[in-house]
Design an enzyme around this catalytic site. Sequence first.
Site, PDB file in Angstrom:
ATOM      1  N   THR A 199       5.138  -5.175  -3.960  1.00 33.26           N
ATOM      2  CA  THR A 199       4.628  -4.436  -2.800  1.00 33.26           C
ATOM      3  C   THR A 199       5.637  -4.516  -1.658  1.00 33.26           C
ATOM      4  O   THR A 199       6.209  -5.587  -1.412  1.00 33.26           O
ATOM      5  CB  THR A 199       3.259  -4.941  -2.273  1.00 33.26           C
ATOM      6  OG1 THR A 199       3.003  -4.329  -1.015  1.00 33.26           O
ATOM      7  CG2 THR A 199       3.188  -6.446  -2.099  1.00 33.26           C
ATOM      8  N   ARG A 243      -0.124  -2.514   5.738  1.00 30.96           N
ATOM      9  CA  ARG A 243      -1.562  -2.693   5.574  1.00 30.96           C
ATOM     10  C   ARG A 243      -2.071  -3.806   6.492  1.00 30.96           C
ATOM     11  O   ARG A 243      -1.772  -3.765   7.665  1.00 30.96           O
ATOM     12  CB  ARG A 243      -1.885  -2.975   4.119  1.00 30.96           C
ATOM     13  CG  ARG A 243      -3.161  -2.281   3.765  1.00 30.96           C
ATOM     14  CD  ARG A 243      -3.409  -2.133   2.334  1.00 30.96           C
ATOM     15  NE  ARG A 243      -3.513  -0.733   1.975  1.00 30.96           N
ATOM     16  CZ  ARG A 243      -3.453  -0.261   0.771  1.00 30.96           C
ATOM     17  NH1 ARG A 243      -3.232  -1.055  -0.241  1.00 30.96           N
ATOM     18  NH2 ARG A 243      -3.592   1.016   0.552  1.00 30.96           N
ATOM     19  N   ARG A 267      -3.388   4.914  -8.057  1.00 31.38           N
ATOM     20  CA  ARG A 267      -4.284   3.859  -7.569  1.00 31.38           C
ATOM     21  C   ARG A 267      -5.604   3.863  -8.352  1.00 31.38           C
ATOM     22  O   ARG A 267      -6.657   3.558  -7.813  1.00 31.38           O
ATOM     23  CB  ARG A 267      -4.528   4.041  -6.069  1.00 31.38           C
ATOM     24  CG  ARG A 267      -3.288   3.858  -5.210  1.00 31.38           C
ATOM     25  CD  ARG A 267      -3.631   3.696  -3.757  1.00 31.38           C
ATOM     26  NE  ARG A 267      -2.469   3.707  -2.881  1.00 31.38           N
ATOM     27  CZ  ARG A 267      -1.689   2.659  -2.647  1.00 31.38           C
ATOM     28  NH1 ARG A 267      -1.937   1.514  -3.209  1.00 31.38           N
ATOM     29  NH2 ARG A 267      -0.649   2.769  -1.822  1.00 31.38           N
ATOM     30  N   ASP A 308       2.583  -9.048   1.018  1.00 31.20           N
ATOM     31  CA  ASP A 308       1.362  -9.763   1.397  1.00 31.20           C
ATOM     32  C   ASP A 308       0.653 -10.446   0.228  1.00 31.20           C
ATOM     33  O   ASP A 308      -0.525 -10.791   0.329  1.00 31.20           O
ATOM     34  CB  ASP A 308       0.389  -8.802   2.105  1.00 31.20           C
ATOM     35  CG  ASP A 308      -0.029  -7.642   1.211  1.00 31.20           C
ATOM     36  OD1 ASP A 308       0.569  -7.473   0.127  1.00 31.20           O
ATOM     37  OD2 ASP A 308      -0.943  -6.899   1.595  1.00 31.20           O
ATOM     38  N   GLY A 311       0.869   1.656  -4.959  1.00 29.18           N
ATOM     39  CA  GLY A 311       1.926   2.422  -4.297  1.00 29.18           C
ATOM     40  C   GLY A 311       3.268   2.112  -4.939  1.00 29.18           C
ATOM     41  O   GLY A 311       3.506   0.984  -5.366  1.00 29.18           O
ATOM     42  N   ASP A 321       4.698  -4.467   1.206  1.00 30.42           N
ATOM     43  CA  ASP A 321       3.965  -5.154   2.281  1.00 30.42           C
ATOM     44  C   ASP A 321       4.219  -6.665   2.309  1.00 30.42           C
ATOM     45  O   ASP A 321       3.951  -7.308   3.331  1.00 30.42           O
ATOM     46  CB  ASP A 321       2.455  -4.917   2.132  1.00 30.42           C
ATOM     47  CG  ASP A 321       2.086  -3.444   2.184  1.00 30.42           C
ATOM     48  OD1 ASP A 321       2.889  -2.655   2.706  1.00 30.42           O
ATOM     49  OD2 ASP A 321       0.993  -3.083   1.690  1.00 30.42           O
ATOM     50  N   ASP A 355      -1.942  -6.587  -5.167  1.00 29.89           N
ATOM     51  CA  ASP A 355      -3.204  -7.310  -5.387  1.00 29.89           C
ATOM     52  C   ASP A 355      -4.249  -6.483  -6.131  1.00 29.89           C
ATOM     53  O   ASP A 355      -5.008  -7.026  -6.941  1.00 29.89           O
ATOM     54  CB  ASP A 355      -3.760  -7.872  -4.073  1.00 29.89           C
ATOM     55  CG  ASP A 355      -3.838  -6.838  -2.971  1.00 29.89           C
ATOM     56  OD1 ASP A 355      -3.375  -5.696  -3.175  1.00 29.89           O
ATOM     57  OD2 ASP A 355      -4.375  -7.159  -1.894  1.00 29.89           O
TER      58      ASP A 355
HETATM   59  O1  F6P Z   1       0.618  -1.042  -0.101  1.00 27.68           O
HETATM   60  C1  F6P Z   1       1.760  -0.314   0.150  1.00 27.68           C
HETATM   61  C2  F6P Z   1       1.509   0.749   1.126  1.00 27.68           C
HETATM   62  O2  F6P Z   1       2.746   1.369   1.278  1.00 27.68           O
HETATM   63  C3  F6P Z   1       0.896   0.316   2.464  1.00 27.68           C
HETATM   64  O3  F6P Z   1       1.847  -0.260   3.308  1.00 27.68           O
HETATM   65  C4  F6P Z   1       0.338   1.623   2.965  1.00 27.68           C
HETATM   66  O4  F6P Z   1      -0.759   1.422   3.837  1.00 27.68           O
HETATM   67  C5  F6P Z   1      -0.126   2.291   1.708  1.00 27.68           C
HETATM   68  O5  F6P Z   1       0.622   1.750   0.657  1.00 27.68           O
HETATM   69  C6  F6P Z   1       0.040   3.790   1.713  1.00 27.68           C
HETATM   70  O6  F6P Z   1      -0.528   4.279   0.555  1.00 27.68           O
HETATM   71  P1  F6P Z   1      -0.403   5.774   0.038  1.00 27.68           P
HETATM   72  O7  F6P Z   1       0.937   5.897  -0.605  1.00 27.68           O
HETATM   73  O8  F6P Z   1      -1.498   5.881  -0.936  1.00 27.68           O
HETATM   74  O9  F6P Z   1      -0.512   6.679   1.209  1.00 27.68           O
END
Ligand code: F6P
Length: 351
Positions: free
Chosen positions: A125, A171, A72, A129, A10, A127, A103
Amino acid sequence: MKIGVLTGGGDCPGLNAVIRAIVRKGSFHYNDEFIGFIEGWRGLVENQTMDLGLDTVAAILPRGGTILRTSRTNPAKHEGGLQKCAEHLKKNGCDALIAIGGDDTLSVAKKLFDNGVKVIGVPKTIDNDLAGTDFTFGFDTAVNIASDAIDRLHTTAEAHNRVIVVEVMGRSAGWIATYSGIAGGAHVILIPEVPFDIDEVSALIKQRHARGRYFSIVVAAEGARFGGALATREGASTDRDEFGHPRLGGIGQTVAAEIEKRTGFESRSVVLGHVQRGGTPSAFDRVLATRYGLGAIDMMHRGEFGQMAALRGNKIISIPLAEAISSNRKVDKDILDAATGILEKLKAGNA
Ligand code: F6P
Protein backbone atom coordinates in the site's frame (compact mmCIF):
# COMPACT_ATOMS: atom_id res chain seq x y z
CA MET A 1 4.08 -26.66 -6.36
CA LYS A 2 1.42 -24.91 -8.38
CA ILE A 3 0.76 -21.49 -6.90
CA GLY A 4 -1.98 -18.94 -7.59
CA VAL A 5 -1.06 -15.26 -7.39
CA LEU A 6 -3.33 -12.21 -7.17
CA THR A 7 -3.04 -8.48 -6.48
CA GLY A 8 -5.94 -6.78 -4.65
CA GLY A 9 -7.00 -3.29 -3.59
CA GLY A 10 -5.62 -0.03 -5.00
CA ASP A 11 -2.66 -0.52 -7.33
CA CYS A 12 0.77 0.42 -6.12
CA PRO A 13 4.19 0.94 -7.72
CA GLY A 14 6.22 -2.24 -7.19
CA LEU A 15 3.44 -4.81 -7.65
CA ASN A 16 5.03 -6.09 -10.84
CA ALA A 17 8.42 -6.34 -9.14
CA VAL A 18 6.88 -8.62 -6.47
CA ILE A 19 5.18 -10.80 -9.09
CA ARG A 20 8.42 -11.07 -11.07
CA ALA A 21 10.48 -12.07 -8.03
CA ILE A 22 7.95 -14.73 -7.01
CA VAL A 23 7.77 -16.25 -10.48
CA ARG A 24 11.51 -16.14 -11.16
CA LYS A 25 12.64 -17.62 -7.85
CA GLY A 26 9.74 -20.08 -7.81
CA SER A 27 10.51 -21.29 -11.34
CA PHE A 28 14.33 -21.34 -11.20
CA HIS A 29 14.87 -22.45 -7.63
CA TYR A 30 11.83 -24.53 -6.69
CA ASN A 31 10.49 -25.68 -10.06
CA ASP A 32 7.10 -24.15 -9.24
CA GLU A 33 4.31 -23.37 -11.67
CA PHE A 34 2.12 -20.29 -11.41
CA ILE A 35 -1.28 -19.10 -12.45
CA GLY A 36 -2.53 -15.52 -12.16
CA PHE A 37 -6.03 -14.71 -10.92
CA ILE A 38 -6.94 -11.42 -12.54
CA GLU A 39 -8.43 -8.30 -10.93
CA GLY A 40 -7.89 -9.28 -7.31
CA TRP A 41 -10.40 -11.48 -5.52
CA ARG A 42 -12.81 -11.05 -8.45
CA GLY A 43 -10.60 -13.36 -10.52
CA LEU A 44 -10.69 -16.05 -7.87
CA VAL A 45 -14.44 -15.72 -7.23
CA GLU A 46 -15.22 -15.80 -10.97
CA ASN A 47 -12.37 -18.11 -11.98
CA GLN A 48 -10.75 -15.59 -14.32
CA THR A 49 -7.15 -16.56 -14.84
CA MET A 50 -4.08 -15.75 -16.92
CA ASP A 51 -0.82 -17.56 -17.64
CA LEU A 52 1.94 -16.51 -15.32
CA GLY A 53 5.29 -17.82 -16.43
CA LEU A 54 8.82 -16.56 -16.98
CA ASP A 55 7.85 -15.01 -20.32
CA THR A 56 4.93 -13.11 -18.77
CA VAL A 57 7.15 -11.49 -16.14
CA ALA A 58 9.98 -10.53 -18.48
CA ALA A 59 10.77 -6.79 -18.36
CA ILE A 60 8.02 -5.90 -15.89
CA LEU A 61 10.34 -4.82 -13.03
CA PRO A 62 10.11 -1.06 -13.69
CA ARG A 63 6.46 -1.05 -14.77
CA GLY A 64 3.82 0.61 -12.59
CA GLY A 65 0.34 -0.89 -12.12
CA THR A 66 -0.01 -4.67 -12.05
CA ILE A 67 0.01 -7.11 -14.95
CA LEU A 68 -2.63 -9.10 -13.01
CA ARG A 69 -4.83 -6.00 -12.75
CA THR A 70 -6.72 -5.38 -9.52
CA SER A 71 -10.08 -4.56 -7.92
CA ARG A 72 -11.63 -3.91 -4.52
CA THR A 73 -13.82 -7.03 -4.74
CA ASN A 74 -14.66 -8.50 -1.34
CA PRO A 75 -15.56 -12.22 -1.73
CA ALA A 76 -17.51 -12.08 1.56
CA LYS A 77 -19.96 -9.71 -0.16
CA HIS A 78 -20.65 -12.21 -2.97
CA GLU A 79 -22.95 -15.23 -2.64
CA GLY A 80 -20.69 -18.15 -1.65
CA GLY A 81 -17.65 -16.01 -2.53
CA LEU A 82 -15.20 -17.47 -0.04
CA GLN A 83 -16.12 -21.07 -0.94
CA LYS A 84 -15.76 -20.21 -4.64
CA CYS A 85 -12.23 -18.94 -3.97
CA ALA A 86 -11.26 -22.28 -2.41
CA GLU A 87 -13.02 -24.25 -5.17
CA HIS A 88 -11.38 -22.33 -8.00
CA LEU A 89 -7.92 -22.78 -6.51
CA LYS A 90 -8.56 -26.53 -6.44
CA LYS A 91 -10.08 -26.56 -9.93
CA ASN A 92 -6.91 -24.93 -11.28
CA GLY A 93 -4.71 -27.45 -9.49
CA CYS A 94 -3.25 -24.85 -7.12
CA ASP A 95 -1.60 -26.05 -3.92
CA ALA A 96 -1.53 -22.56 -2.44
CA LEU A 97 -2.10 -18.86 -3.03
CA ILE A 98 0.00 -15.70 -2.67
CA ALA A 99 -2.18 -12.61 -2.08
CA ILE A 100 -0.46 -9.26 -2.54
CA GLY A 101 -2.45 -6.44 -0.97
CA GLY A 102 -3.26 -4.13 1.90
CA ASP A 103 -5.37 -4.73 5.01
CA ASP A 104 -8.58 -5.46 3.04
CA THR A 105 -6.98 -8.02 0.72
CA LEU A 106 -5.08 -9.60 3.59
CA SER A 107 -8.18 -9.80 5.79
CA VAL A 108 -9.77 -11.98 3.07
CA ALA A 109 -6.54 -14.02 2.89
CA LYS A 110 -6.82 -14.59 6.65
CA LYS A 111 -10.45 -15.76 6.32
CA LEU A 112 -9.45 -18.23 3.60
CA PHE A 113 -6.58 -19.48 5.74
CA ASP A 114 -9.01 -20.00 8.63
CA ASN A 115 -11.09 -22.08 6.18
CA GLY A 116 -8.14 -24.33 5.35
CA VAL A 117 -6.63 -22.59 2.29
CA LYS A 118 -2.83 -22.43 2.17
CA VAL A 119 -2.22 -18.73 1.71
CA ILE A 120 0.69 -16.32 2.17
CA GLY A 121 0.42 -12.52 2.13
CA VAL A 122 2.65 -9.74 0.81
CA PRO A 123 2.08 -6.23 2.20
CA LYS A 124 1.24 -3.56 -0.36
CA THR A 125 0.00 0.00 0.00
CA ILE A 126 1.23 3.48 -0.73
CA ASP A 127 -0.42 4.46 2.59
CA ASN A 128 2.22 2.57 4.66
CA ASP A 129 -0.44 1.85 7.28
CA LEU A 130 -0.13 -1.94 7.66
CA ALA A 131 0.77 -3.16 11.13
CA GLY A 132 3.75 -5.44 11.69
CA THR A 133 5.99 -4.17 8.90
CA ASP A 134 8.25 -1.11 8.89
CA PHE A 135 7.48 -0.14 5.31
CA THR A 136 5.16 -1.28 2.57
CA PHE A 137 6.40 -0.99 -1.02
CA GLY A 138 4.85 1.86 -3.02
CA PHE A 139 5.10 4.29 -0.13
CA ASP A 140 8.56 5.53 -1.09
CA THR A 141 7.46 6.19 -4.68
CA ALA A 142 4.35 8.09 -3.50
CA VAL A 143 6.47 10.20 -1.13
CA ASN A 144 8.94 11.01 -3.93
CA ILE A 145 6.12 12.10 -6.22
CA ALA A 146 4.48 14.22 -3.49
CA SER A 147 7.72 15.89 -2.39
CA ASP A 148 8.63 16.67 -5.98
CA ALA A 149 5.19 18.32 -6.34
CA ILE A 150 5.74 20.30 -3.12
CA ASP A 151 9.10 21.56 -4.45
CA ARG A 152 7.36 22.82 -7.56
CA LEU A 153 4.51 24.40 -5.62
CA HIS A 154 7.01 26.31 -3.47
CA THR A 155 8.23 28.39 -6.38
CA THR A 156 4.79 29.27 -7.75
CA ALA A 157 3.41 29.99 -4.25
CA GLU A 158 6.36 32.30 -3.58
CA ALA A 159 6.03 34.06 -6.94
CA HIS A 160 2.36 34.87 -6.25
CA ASN A 161 2.42 35.41 -2.45
CA ARG A 162 -0.04 32.56 -2.06
CA VAL A 163 -0.93 29.85 0.38
CA ILE A 164 -1.04 26.51 -1.42
CA VAL A 165 -2.66 23.51 0.22
CA VAL A 166 -1.54 20.15 -1.19
CA GLU A 167 -3.88 17.22 -0.52
CA VAL A 168 -2.18 13.83 -0.48
CA MET A 169 -3.45 10.25 -0.06
CA GLY A 170 -3.04 8.03 2.97
CA ARG A 171 -6.57 7.18 4.10
CA SER A 172 -6.67 7.27 7.93
CA ALA A 173 -2.91 7.58 8.36
CA GLY A 174 -0.67 10.58 7.74
CA TRP A 175 2.48 8.79 6.52
CA ILE A 176 2.60 10.26 3.01
CA ALA A 177 1.74 13.75 4.30
CA THR A 178 4.35 13.64 7.06
CA TYR A 179 7.21 12.22 4.96
CA SER A 180 6.53 14.43 1.93
CA GLY A 181 5.96 17.42 4.21
CA ILE A 182 9.34 16.89 5.88
CA ALA A 183 11.11 16.24 2.55
CA GLY A 184 9.42 19.21 0.87
CA GLY A 185 9.85 21.65 3.77
CA ALA A 186 6.10 22.26 4.19
CA HIS A 187 5.15 24.97 6.69
CA VAL A 188 2.08 23.19 8.03
CA ILE A 189 1.29 19.46 7.92
CA LEU A 190 -2.25 18.30 8.71
CA ILE A 191 -2.69 14.61 9.46
CA PRO A 192 -5.40 12.39 10.96
CA GLU A 193 -3.20 11.56 13.96
CA VAL A 194 -3.04 15.19 15.19
CA PRO A 195 -6.36 17.09 15.34
CA PHE A 196 -6.13 20.68 14.12
CA ASP A 197 -8.00 23.92 14.64
CA ILE A 198 -8.27 26.04 11.50
CA ASP A 199 -8.11 29.29 13.53
CA GLU A 200 -4.76 28.20 14.92
CA VAL A 201 -3.48 27.18 11.48
CA SER A 202 -4.54 30.56 10.08
CA ALA A 203 -2.96 32.46 12.99
CA LEU A 204 0.33 30.62 12.48
CA ILE A 205 0.33 31.43 8.77
CA LYS A 206 -0.36 35.06 9.56
CA GLN A 207 2.57 35.11 11.98
CA ARG A 208 4.82 33.61 9.32
CA HIS A 209 3.75 36.21 6.76
CA ALA A 210 4.23 38.95 9.37
CA ARG A 211 7.88 37.80 9.58
CA GLY A 212 8.24 38.70 5.90
CA ARG A 213 7.54 35.29 4.34
CA TYR A 214 4.67 35.98 1.96
CA PHE A 215 3.79 32.42 0.97
CA SER A 216 3.05 29.16 2.76
CA ILE A 217 2.80 25.50 1.83
CA VAL A 218 0.31 23.36 3.74
CA VAL A 219 0.24 19.58 3.25
CA ALA A 220 -3.11 18.02 4.16
CA ALA A 221 -3.57 14.26 4.40
CA GLU A 222 -6.88 13.25 2.81
CA GLY A 223 -7.92 11.74 6.16
CA ALA A 224 -7.24 14.90 8.23
CA ARG A 225 -10.48 16.08 9.83
CA PHE A 226 -11.87 19.60 9.52
CA GLY A 227 -14.09 20.35 12.54
CA GLY A 228 -13.73 16.67 13.43
CA ALA A 229 -15.34 15.52 10.15
CA LEU A 230 -13.82 13.47 7.33
CA ALA A 231 -14.02 15.02 3.85
CA THR A 232 -15.70 12.40 1.67
CA ARG A 233 -17.30 12.12 -1.73
CA GLU A 234 -20.44 10.35 -0.57
CA GLY A 235 -23.48 10.29 -2.83
CA ALA A 236 -22.98 8.16 -5.92
CA SER A 237 -23.41 4.40 -5.59
CA THR A 238 -19.70 3.75 -6.17
CA ASP A 239 -18.60 6.02 -3.35
CA ARG A 240 -18.17 3.19 -0.85
CA ASP A 241 -16.16 0.16 -1.85
CA GLU A 242 -17.06 -3.42 -0.95
CA PHE A 243 -14.99 -3.16 2.20
CA GLY A 244 -17.10 -0.19 3.33
CA HIS A 245 -14.47 2.53 2.85
CA PRO A 246 -15.80 5.95 1.81
CA ARG A 247 -14.00 7.78 -1.01
CA LEU A 248 -11.97 10.49 0.67
CA GLY A 249 -11.33 13.88 -0.89
CA GLY A 250 -11.93 17.57 -0.48
CA ILE A 251 -10.05 18.47 2.69
CA GLY A 252 -7.48 20.53 0.74
CA GLN A 253 -10.09 22.71 -0.89
CA THR A 254 -11.90 23.31 2.41
CA VAL A 255 -8.69 24.19 4.26
CA ALA A 256 -7.56 26.58 1.50
CA ALA A 257 -10.91 28.39 1.48
CA GLU A 258 -11.01 28.68 5.27
CA ILE A 259 -7.43 29.98 5.47
CA GLU A 260 -8.18 32.59 2.80
CA LYS A 261 -11.30 33.66 4.72
CA ARG A 262 -9.38 34.09 7.97
CA THR A 263 -6.10 35.56 6.70
CA GLY A 264 -7.05 37.43 3.54
CA PHE A 265 -4.11 35.68 1.79
CA GLU A 266 -4.91 34.36 -1.64
CA SER A 267 -5.04 30.55 -1.38
CA ARG A 268 -5.17 27.62 -3.77
CA SER A 269 -5.52 23.87 -3.35
CA VAL A 270 -4.00 21.02 -5.36
CA VAL A 271 -5.09 17.38 -5.13
CA LEU A 272 -2.29 15.01 -6.10
CA GLY A 273 -4.67 12.03 -6.22
CA HIS A 274 -3.80 8.99 -8.29
CA VAL A 275 -0.64 10.57 -9.69
CA GLN A 276 0.87 9.32 -6.41
CA ARG A 277 0.10 5.74 -7.35
CA GLY A 278 0.87 5.74 -11.04
CA GLY A 279 4.05 5.13 -12.98
CA THR A 280 7.37 3.55 -12.36
CA PRO A 281 8.43 2.52 -8.82
CA SER A 282 11.43 4.16 -7.14
CA ALA A 283 14.65 2.13 -6.86
CA PHE A 284 13.92 1.66 -3.12
CA ASP A 285 10.48 0.21 -3.89
CA ARG A 286 11.84 -2.08 -6.61
CA VAL A 287 14.34 -3.53 -4.15
CA LEU A 288 11.80 -3.82 -1.31
CA ALA A 289 9.15 -5.36 -3.58
CA THR A 290 11.69 -7.86 -4.95
CA ARG A 291 12.73 -8.82 -1.41
CA TYR A 292 9.07 -9.28 -0.38
CA GLY A 293 8.49 -11.53 -3.41
CA LEU A 294 11.57 -13.63 -2.64
CA GLY A 295 10.54 -13.79 1.03
CA ALA A 296 7.04 -14.95 0.14
CA ILE A 297 8.17 -17.79 -2.14
CA ASP A 298 10.65 -19.00 0.49
CA MET A 299 7.90 -18.88 3.13
CA MET A 300 5.71 -20.94 0.79
CA HIS A 301 8.34 -23.69 0.67
CA ARG A 302 8.85 -23.58 4.42
CA GLY A 303 5.08 -24.12 4.77
CA GLU A 304 4.51 -20.84 6.62
CA PHE A 305 0.86 -20.48 5.67
CA GLY A 306 -1.39 -17.83 7.23
CA GLN A 307 1.70 -15.63 7.43
CA MET A 308 2.82 -12.42 5.71
CA ALA A 309 6.31 -11.32 4.61
CA ALA A 310 7.27 -8.25 6.64
CA LEU A 311 10.19 -5.83 6.90
CA ARG A 312 11.75 -5.34 10.35
CA GLY A 313 14.89 -3.26 10.46
CA ASN A 314 16.55 -4.45 7.28
CA LYS A 315 15.37 -8.05 7.49
CA ILE A 316 12.46 -9.74 5.73
CA ILE A 317 10.67 -11.86 8.31
CA SER A 318 7.42 -13.82 8.51
CA ILE A 319 4.57 -12.64 10.74
CA PRO A 320 0.99 -13.89 11.24
CA LEU A 321 -1.59 -12.34 8.89
CA ALA A 322 -3.64 -11.77 12.04
CA GLU A 323 -0.97 -9.35 13.31
CA ALA A 324 -0.80 -7.43 10.03
CA ILE A 325 -4.55 -6.78 9.95
CA SER A 326 -4.97 -6.21 13.68
CA SER A 327 -4.77 -2.42 13.51
CA ASN A 328 -4.14 0.55 11.28
CA ARG A 329 -0.54 1.74 11.78
CA LYS A 330 -0.35 5.44 12.59
CA VAL A 331 2.62 7.79 12.15
CA ASP A 332 4.88 7.17 15.11
CA LYS A 333 6.30 9.72 17.52
CA ASP A 334 9.88 9.62 16.21
CA ILE A 335 8.73 10.68 12.77
CA LEU A 336 6.39 13.34 14.16
CA ASP A 337 9.36 14.70 16.11
CA ALA A 338 11.24 15.22 12.84
CA ALA A 339 8.36 17.14 11.22
CA THR A 340 8.52 20.89 11.78
CA GLY A 341 5.10 21.56 10.25
CA ILE A 342 3.05 19.54 12.74
CA LEU A 343 0.64 21.89 14.43
CA GLU A 344 1.36 21.00 18.05
CA LYS A 345 5.05 21.78 17.52
CA LEU A 346 4.31 25.00 15.65
CA LYS A 347 2.14 26.15 18.57
CA ALA A 348 4.87 25.30 21.05
CA GLY A 349 7.19 27.50 19.02
CA ASN A 350 9.73 24.73 18.42
CA ALA A 351 9.22 24.32 14.72
O1 F6P B 1 -5.25 2.71 -0.14
C1 F6P B 1 -4.61 3.37 -1.16
C2 F6P B 1 -5.38 4.53 -1.61
O2 F6P B 1 -4.60 5.08 -2.62
C3 F6P B 1 -5.75 5.55 -0.53
O3 F6P B 1 -4.67 6.37 -0.19
C4 F6P B 1 -6.89 6.28 -1.20
O4 F6P B 1 -7.79 6.83 -0.25
C5 F6P B 1 -7.57 5.19 -1.97
O5 F6P B 1 -6.62 4.19 -2.20
C6 F6P B 1 -8.15 5.64 -3.29
O6 F6P B 1 -8.84 4.58 -3.83
P1 F6P B 1 -9.44 4.53 -5.30
O7 F6P B 1 -8.30 4.21 -6.21
O8 F6P B 1 -10.41 3.43 -5.23
O9 F6P B 1 -10.01 5.86 -5.61
